[in-house]
Design a protein around this motif. Structure first.
Motif, PDB file in Angstrom:
ATOM      1  N   ILE A 101       8.621  -0.995  -1.513  1.00 42.26           N
ATOM      2  CA  ILE A 101       7.766  -1.115  -0.334  1.00 42.26           C
ATOM      3  C   ILE A 101       8.240  -2.252   0.546  1.00 42.26           C
ATOM      4  O   ILE A 101       8.660  -3.305   0.062  1.00 42.26           O
ATOM      5  CB  ILE A 101       6.270  -1.327  -0.688  1.00 42.26           C
ATOM      6  CG1 ILE A 101       6.083  -2.509  -1.651  1.00 42.26           C
ATOM      7  CG2 ILE A 101       5.681  -0.070  -1.232  1.00 42.26           C
ATOM      8  CD1 ILE A 101       4.650  -2.941  -1.730  1.00 42.26           C
ATOM      9  N   ASP A 102       8.179  -1.969   1.831  1.00 42.52           N
ATOM     10  CA  ASP A 102       8.395  -3.032   2.797  1.00 42.52           C
ATOM     11  C   ASP A 102       7.057  -3.689   3.089  1.00 42.52           C
ATOM     12  O   ASP A 102       6.893  -4.905   2.989  1.00 42.52           O
ATOM     13  CB  ASP A 102       9.019  -2.427   4.052  1.00 42.52           C
ATOM     14  CG  ASP A 102       9.317  -3.481   5.086  1.00 42.52           C
ATOM     15  OD1 ASP A 102       9.468  -4.637   4.694  1.00 42.52           O
ATOM     16  OD2 ASP A 102       9.385  -3.127   6.276  1.00 42.52           O
ATOM     17  N   LYS A 103       6.103  -2.837   3.417  1.00 45.69           N
ATOM     18  CA  LYS A 103       4.754  -3.326   3.702  1.00 45.69           C
ATOM     19  C   LYS A 103       3.761  -2.302   3.176  1.00 45.69           C
ATOM     20  O   LYS A 103       3.997  -1.090   3.279  1.00 45.69           O
ATOM     21  CB  LYS A 103       4.536  -3.447   5.210  1.00 45.69           C
ATOM     22  CG  LYS A 103       4.908  -4.773   5.799  1.00 45.69           C
ATOM     23  CD  LYS A 103       4.626  -4.738   7.271  1.00 45.69           C
ATOM     24  CE  LYS A 103       5.118  -5.987   7.950  1.00 45.69           C
ATOM     25  NZ  LYS A 103       5.030  -5.845   9.407  1.00 45.69           N
ATOM     26  N   LEU A 104       2.657  -2.769   2.618  1.00 44.25           N
ATOM     27  CA  LEU A 104       1.548  -1.866   2.322  1.00 44.25           C
ATOM     28  C   LEU A 104       0.414  -2.281   3.246  1.00 44.25           C
ATOM     29  O   LEU A 104      -0.218  -3.312   3.043  1.00 44.25           O
ATOM     30  CB  LEU A 104       1.146  -1.959   0.860  1.00 44.25           C
ATOM     31  CG  LEU A 104       0.342  -0.755   0.371  1.00 44.25           C
ATOM     32  CD1 LEU A 104       0.759  -0.378  -1.027  1.00 44.25           C
ATOM     33  CD2 LEU A 104      -1.128  -1.010   0.434  1.00 44.25           C
ATOM     34  N   VAL A 105       0.228  -1.517   4.299  1.00 45.00           N
ATOM     35  CA  VAL A 105      -0.754  -1.901   5.320  1.00 45.00           C
ATOM     36  C   VAL A 105      -2.106  -1.314   4.935  1.00 45.00           C
ATOM     37  O   VAL A 105      -2.209  -0.130   4.607  1.00 45.00           O
ATOM     38  CB  VAL A 105      -0.313  -1.393   6.706  1.00 45.00           C
ATOM     39  CG1 VAL A 105      -1.309  -1.843   7.750  1.00 45.00           C
ATOM     40  CG2 VAL A 105       1.054  -1.915   7.038  1.00 45.00           C
ATOM     41  N   TYR A 106      -3.097  -2.162   4.992  1.00 48.04           N
ATOM     42  CA  TYR A 106      -4.438  -1.755   4.574  1.00 48.04           C
ATOM     43  C   TYR A 106      -5.409  -2.046   5.712  1.00 48.04           C
ATOM     44  O   TYR A 106      -5.490  -3.170   6.200  1.00 48.04           O
ATOM     45  CB  TYR A 106      -4.819  -2.540   3.319  1.00 48.04           C
ATOM     46  CG  TYR A 106      -6.262  -2.433   2.922  1.00 48.04           C
ATOM     47  CD1 TYR A 106      -6.860  -1.194   2.682  1.00 48.04           C
ATOM     48  CD2 TYR A 106      -7.034  -3.579   2.760  1.00 48.04           C
ATOM     49  CE1 TYR A 106      -8.170  -1.119   2.301  1.00 48.04           C
ATOM     50  CE2 TYR A 106      -8.347  -3.504   2.377  1.00 48.04           C
ATOM     51  CZ  TYR A 106      -8.917  -2.264   2.152  1.00 48.04           C
ATOM     52  OH  TYR A 106     -10.230  -2.183   1.781  1.00 48.04           O
ATOM     53  N   HIS A 107      -6.093  -1.005   6.158  1.00 52.55           N
ATOM     54  CA  HIS A 107      -7.068  -1.165   7.247  1.00 52.55           C
ATOM     55  C   HIS A 107      -8.454  -1.325   6.639  1.00 52.55           C
ATOM     56  O   HIS A 107      -9.091  -0.347   6.267  1.00 52.55           O
ATOM     57  CB  HIS A 107      -7.047   0.054   8.160  1.00 52.55           C
ATOM     58  CG  HIS A 107      -5.768   0.226   8.884  1.00 52.55           C
ATOM     59  ND1 HIS A 107      -5.512  -0.375  10.078  1.00 52.55           N
ATOM     60  CD2 HIS A 107      -4.664   0.921   8.581  1.00 52.55           C
ATOM     61  CE1 HIS A 107      -4.304  -0.055  10.489  1.00 52.55           C
ATOM     62  NE2 HIS A 107      -3.762   0.733   9.591  1.00 52.55           N
ATOM     63  N   LEU A 108      -8.897  -2.558   6.566  1.00 52.78           N
ATOM     64  CA  LEU A 108     -10.227  -2.802   5.980  1.00 52.78           C
ATOM     65  C   LEU A 108     -11.319  -2.165   6.828  1.00 52.78           C
ATOM     66  O   LEU A 108     -12.347  -1.733   6.321  1.00 52.78           O
ATOM     67  CB  LEU A 108     -10.448  -4.313   5.854  1.00 52.78           C
ATOM     68  CG  LEU A 108     -11.766  -4.771   5.240  1.00 52.78           C
ATOM     69  CD1 LEU A 108     -11.970  -4.165   3.878  1.00 52.78           C
ATOM     70  CD2 LEU A 108     -11.811  -6.278   5.141  1.00 52.78           C
ATOM     71  N   GLU A 109     -11.093  -2.092   8.145  1.00 50.16           N
ATOM     72  CA  GLU A 109     -12.138  -1.562   9.024  1.00 50.16           C
ATOM     73  C   GLU A 109     -12.354  -0.067   8.809  1.00 50.16           C
ATOM     74  O   GLU A 109     -13.393   0.461   9.176  1.00 50.16           O
ATOM     75  CB  GLU A 109     -11.809  -1.869  10.492  1.00 50.16           C
ATOM     76  CG  GLU A 109     -10.712  -1.021  11.117  1.00 50.16           C
ATOM     77  CD  GLU A 109      -9.326  -1.620  10.960  1.00 50.16           C
ATOM     78  OE1 GLU A 109      -9.105  -2.335   9.972  1.00 50.16           O
ATOM     79  OE2 GLU A 109      -8.475  -1.366  11.814  1.00 50.16           O
ATOM     80  N   LEU A 110     -11.373   0.627   8.219  1.00 51.64           N
ATOM     81  CA  LEU A 110     -11.546   2.055   7.968  1.00 51.64           C
ATOM     82  C   LEU A 110     -12.010   2.333   6.546  1.00 51.64           C
ATOM     83  O   LEU A 110     -12.441   3.437   6.241  1.00 51.64           O
ATOM     84  CB  LEU A 110     -10.224   2.794   8.199  1.00 51.64           C
ATOM     85  CG  LEU A 110      -9.634   2.759   9.599  1.00 51.64           C
ATOM     86  CD1 LEU A 110      -8.309   3.493   9.607  1.00 51.64           C
ATOM     87  CD2 LEU A 110     -10.565   3.399  10.590  1.00 51.64           C
ATOM     88  N   CYS A 111     -11.906   1.350   5.694  1.00 57.30           N
ATOM     89  CA  CYS A 111     -12.105   1.588   4.258  1.00 57.30           C
ATOM     90  C   CYS A 111     -13.589   1.776   3.942  1.00 57.30           C
ATOM     91  O   CYS A 111     -14.436   1.080   4.486  1.00 57.30           O
ATOM     92  CB  CYS A 111     -11.555   0.404   3.468  1.00 57.30           C
ATOM     93  SG  CYS A 111     -11.654   0.631   1.710  1.00 57.30           S
ATOM     94  N   THR A 112     -13.890   2.736   3.056  1.00 59.39           N
ATOM     95  CA  THR A 112     -15.273   2.918   2.614  1.00 59.39           C
ATOM     96  C   THR A 112     -15.462   2.513   1.168  1.00 59.39           C
ATOM     97  O   THR A 112     -16.478   2.843   0.573  1.00 59.39           O
ATOM     98  CB  THR A 112     -15.704   4.380   2.773  1.00 59.39           C
ATOM     99  OG1 THR A 112     -14.801   5.184   2.029  1.00 59.39           O
ATOM    100  CG2 THR A 112     -15.719   4.809   4.203  1.00 59.39           C
ATOM    101  N   MET A 113     -14.530   1.837   0.591  1.00 55.30           N
ATOM    102  CA  MET A 113     -14.606   1.340  -0.793  1.00 55.30           C
ATOM    103  C   MET A 113     -14.920   2.463  -1.786  1.00 55.30           C
ATOM    104  O   MET A 113     -15.790   2.328  -2.621  1.00 55.30           O
ATOM    105  CB  MET A 113     -15.678   0.240  -0.944  1.00 55.30           C
ATOM    106  CG  MET A 113     -15.846  -0.686   0.204  1.00 55.30           C
ATOM    107  SD  MET A 113     -14.391  -1.618   0.536  1.00 55.30           S
ATOM    108  CE  MET A 113     -14.803  -2.337   2.097  1.00 55.30           C
TER     109      MET A 113
END
Lengths: 158, 358, 383
Positions: A101-113
């Motif tokens: 992986i170069d980057k694992l981008v995580y969008h917290l604003e979209l996440c519903t846990m």
């Protein structure tokens, strides 16, 4: 007997009201029953259960190594597209090309846990953290890169 | 021991020395007015924080605990917030009546303070028809509510106002009749005489069962008359959002709010005067030593203690019971309270004539 | 489009009607109103305080969950259903998981079945606790709300410990449950049952026995069993009218055929009967939990399933008993990884439809009380 019933009704009604008043008076005088948690003050003692789903994080060991192979299983499992895996090819010392992986981008604003990404991960690279104070002033800050800069994959994780 | 009459006389003498009688009277009136307004503001602050704490403790909560020591300054902060808020007047509202209504509610509450004896010799106007004056003026409150509800140009407000009209007009009856029971026993409408008649024991003890019945009906009627839960149909937040003051905001809303609490205070102090002897300490017949010990507690503490206990009871009702429906509310008045109070009045008259009371 | 214009014209007509006949007063209750517990919009026609007509207008919280599910895989779509009836999120998830399992023909391990039932019953108690408090609040009593929340909070803590979330758990997955129960789970549930038994009499003292409450509830909003059936009511609303409809009894799923419990029935059909059904149902849920909590079988908590689930071509239907009534999940599959069409039969929608029928001729206060006894969750109605 009309009068008898009338008086009986009044007494039973008053009794039912007094029973309720007794209950509230009990709580009025018993302050030990208060269950309010004074949240921002009790931050130090606040313990969240270890399974609490706060946000997705990628644990790194002391050598700045993680367990992610870049297989994109989490990206596929995510219902909201909150994870984006950007891969690159590492050249290993013996000259072989290896996907990482170069980057694992995580969008917290979209996440519903929903925990589906953690379930899907074959190498236990990501897990749920017990944080919950996610408010920020700029929503760009909610887009996070999970792997540390300069980190690489742990030895022996395929 | 110092007493309020000494202070009043002192002030009067000092003023009379320096000014002519007309100006003296004017200054004294200004002092009385300022102290009423001050009392008004303090009562509002104290009662709001009291209500919030009582409700919190009954609901297993802590209540306000951030502003000031143990949250005691919370209502001050609330007042500040209400003052700086914009007081809006809705489109299509009758502007004059809309803006007038909260002031009428306030003025009525202020006028009601006149005949109340706060302590020994501390009474603004000891008129000879004190109880009649109170019961007559307290029904004027309904006018401000009707004005507010009608002029808001809001259907919820109108419904709330109409409910309140029906409610206050009917509960006025049993409140008056219950108060009459004590008037019959005392033989006077004057507040000071009612209090002095209880020097050897309060009417709730001296008057046997009829006085207790009168007290219970009076408290119920008073709760209804001041629009407090379980009779808060004029507000009924789960049905009519906020009833007659739905459209009010800022200071105009605060005035309604304040008037409600002051009305509760006044009605409780009237109840304390009628049944618990006002500022009169607890005296029991011929136990002179006991009576003497009781006399050491200042009369103002007796008055405020009794009044605040009754206010607590009314708050206790509010945080325990569900609200009645409008037809049940009128049923309660016309089918239960009114017959009971009328019968009780007969009973009290018999007791008074035959001299069965102590 | 046609329906929209039709609704608008009808709303305009009712307003026009008001100006012609001054006896009627048309009031919009909601979408911003404290008693609608969400964004329900009721157009009520009044004659004085008496209700002549009630017309619910829906759609303020429509998120097109059914359409969203069409683009999500069979593992992914379950989490969305937590957002329908968020008070019985577990049971929604369970119904979806069961429907997918039906298509996959997967055998769910015994342990998972029992855990699912335990969770579903805890959810039911939590939901009824909230309803109990909210209903008392609709009637103007605020204190019961906080007392109910104290017990509900204990359940939420149990959920948080095992599932990692308090409201939208996403704990049921096709083939079982997502994680095994927490080691403390059994002890915590037993503690909760003890607490509940200690506190339940307070509910009666504070609300059930109260004379004002009884007068407000008895004899208002009467719904006959025939009407309940023809309006499609289910759950406590239908059972309060004496219409037996407990899905757990008639179409047992998971471990429900292994436990003993009574279907709670009341024949009054009024608001008080619906109230009693829910209060007694909490007791039955406690009974179910007590039977299972010490008998959780050993074994897997999840059946082995493929990484990518594909349902065979066909139609699958599964019903489950949520806290509000019967939830139906209907999946049409074209054989792919995502459903071709999903339809949810939500209990709240049918239960709401009965409101106009039972509220006619009542007072405004009664309407609010009836809405309380119907236990409406607006996101469940709109989806």
């Amino acid at each position: 007997m009309f009068i008898k019933n009338y008086i009986k009704n009044i007494f039973s009604a008053v009794k039912s009201l007094l029973v309720g008043m007794k209950r509230t008076l009990y709580y009025f005088t018993h302050h030990k029953e208060i269950i309010t948690q004074q949240y921002p003050d009790n931050r130090d003692t606040l313990i969240l259960p270890e399974r609490f789903k706060g946000e997705v994080v990628m644990p790194h060991n002391e050598n700045n190594e993680h367990r992610c192979t870049g297989c994109t299983a989490c990206e596929l499992a995510c219902p909201n597209g909150s994870i984006k895996v950007i891969t690159k090819f590492d050249i290993s010392p013996d000259g072989k090309k290896k996907k990482a992986i170069d980057k694992l981008v995580y969008h917290l604003e979209l996440c519903t846990m929903c925990n589906l990404c953690v379930e899907a991960c074959p190498s236990d690279a990501i897990k749920m953290a017990q944080t919950f104070e996610h408010s920020v002033y700029d929503r760009n800050q909610l887009t996070k890169t999970l792997n540390n800069p300069g980190s690489k994959i742990m030895d022996g994780v395929e | 021991m110092w007493s309020f009459s000494n202070i009043a006389n002192l002030v009067h003498e000092v003023l009379a020395e320096h000014f002519n009688p007309a100006i003296t009277l004017a200054i004294e009136m200004v002092i009385a007015g300022v102290s009423v307004i001050g009392l008004f503001a303090i009562l509002g602050l104290v009662l709001v924080i009291m209500e919030r704490k009582v409700s919190a403790w009954m609901q297993i909560r802590l209540g306000p605990n951030r502003v000031g020591p143990k949250g005691m300054l919370q209502s001050l902060a609330d007042t500040l917030k209400l003052i700086v808020k914009e007081g809006m007047t809705p489109n299509g509202a009758d502007k004059l009546l809309f803006n007038l209504a909260p002031f009428i509610a306030m003025i009525v509450a202020m006028l009601l303070m006149a005949p109340i004896a706060f302590a020994k010799d501390l009474q603004m106007w000891d008129l000879n028809i004190g109880i009649l004056y109170v019961s007559a003026l307290s029904s004027v409150t309904v006018i401000s509510i009707l004005m507010a509800g009608w002029s808001s140009n809001n259907k919820f407000s109108l419904l709330g106002a109409m409910r309140s009209g029906a409610q206050i007009v009917s509960y006025e009856l049993s409140a008056g009749l219950s108060a009459l029971a004590i008037v019959v026993l005392t033989g006077s409408l004057q507040i000071s005489e009612i209090i002095t008649s209880q020097a050897n024991g309060w009417w709730i003890f001296k008057g046997h069962i009829p006085a207790i019945i009168a007290f219970v009906t009076f408290i119920i009627a008073v709760t209804a008359e001041t629009n407090r839960a379980p009779f808060d149909l004029a507000e009924a937040e789960s049905e009519l959002t906020a009833g007659f003051h739905t459209e009010y905001s800022g200071m105009k809303f605060a005035l309604f709010f304040l008037a409600e609490y002051v009305n509760v205070f006044i009605m409780c102090s009237i109840a304390a005067t009628l049944f618990f002897g006002g500022w009169m300490p607890l005296h029991i017949g011929n136990w002179h030593k006991f009576n003497h010990v009781m006399d050491f507690i200042p009369s103002s503490i007796w008055f405020f203690g009794k009044t605040f206990f009754l206010i607590f009871v009314i708050m206790w009702f509010r945080w325990t019971f569900p609200r009645l429906r409008i037809d049940q509310l009128l049923d309660l008045e016309w089918k239960y309270l009114l017959p009971i109070t009328m019968f009780n009045l007969l009973l009290v008259t018999a007791v008074a004539i035959l001299g069965w009371h102590f | 489009m046609y329906r929209e214009t039709e609704i608008l014209t009808r709303a305009n007509q009712s307003t026009a009607h008001e100006s012609e006949d001054s006896g009627d007063l048309v009031i919009n209750v909601g979408p911003q109103h404290p008693a609608t517990h969400g964004v329900l919009h009721l157009v009520i026609t009044l004659n004085g305080e008496t209700i002549k007509n009630v017309e619910p207008h829906l759609g303020y919280i429509h998120r097109s969950i059914e359409k969203m599910c069409e683009s999500l895989t069979y593992r992914q779509f379950i989490y969305v259903t937590s957002r329908m009836d968020y008070l019985s999120a577990h049971i929604n998830n369970q119904a979806c998981a069961l429907c997918v399992e039906k298509g996959l023909q997967v055998e769910v391990p015994q342990r998972a079945q029992v855990i699912r039932v335990l969770m579903a019953e805890l959810t039911r108690i939590a939901s009824h606790e909230l309803w109990w408090g909210a209903m008392a609040m609709d009637l103007g009593a605020f204190t019961p709300f906080f007392h109910a929340f104290r017990e509900r909070e204990t359940i939420n803590d149990i959920m948080e410990e095992t599932c990692g979330a308090r409201l939208t758990m996403n704990y049921m997955v096709p083939g079982g449950v997502m994680m095994d129960i927490h080691p403390h789970f059994q002890q915590r549930v037993k503690d909760f049952i003890q607490l509940y038994r200690k506190k339940i009499h307070e509910y009666d003292e504070l609300v059930t026995g109260n004379i004002i409450f009884q007068n407000r509830m008895k004899g208002v909003g009467i719904l006959s069993a025939e009407d309940a059936i023809s309006y499609g009511c289910s759950g406590p609303v239908a059972r309060g009218s004496g219409a037996s409809c407990d899905t757990r009894k008639y179409y047992p799923y998971d471990a429900y055929n292994k436990v003993q419990f009574d279907e709670v029935l009341e024949t009054g059909g009024d608001s008080f009967a619906r109230y009693l059904v829910r209060v007694r149902e909490m007791q039955q849920s406690i009974n179910i939990i007590e039977q299972l909590i010490d008998n959780i079988p050993e074994g897997d908590f999840q059946a082995k399933t493929k990484a990518v689930l594909k349902l065979p071509k066909g139609e699958f239907y599964q019903r489950a008993e949520t806290a509000r009534g019967e939830l139906g999940v209907y999946i049409i599959s074209e054989g792919g990884t995502t459903p071709y069409r999903i339809k949810f039969r939500s209990p709240g929608f049918s239960n709401l439809s009965v409101l106009g029928h039972i509220a006619r001729g009542c007072k405004i206060g009664d309407l609010i009380a009836m809405m309380g006894t119907l236990d409406l969750v607006i996101p469940d109605i709109d989806r």
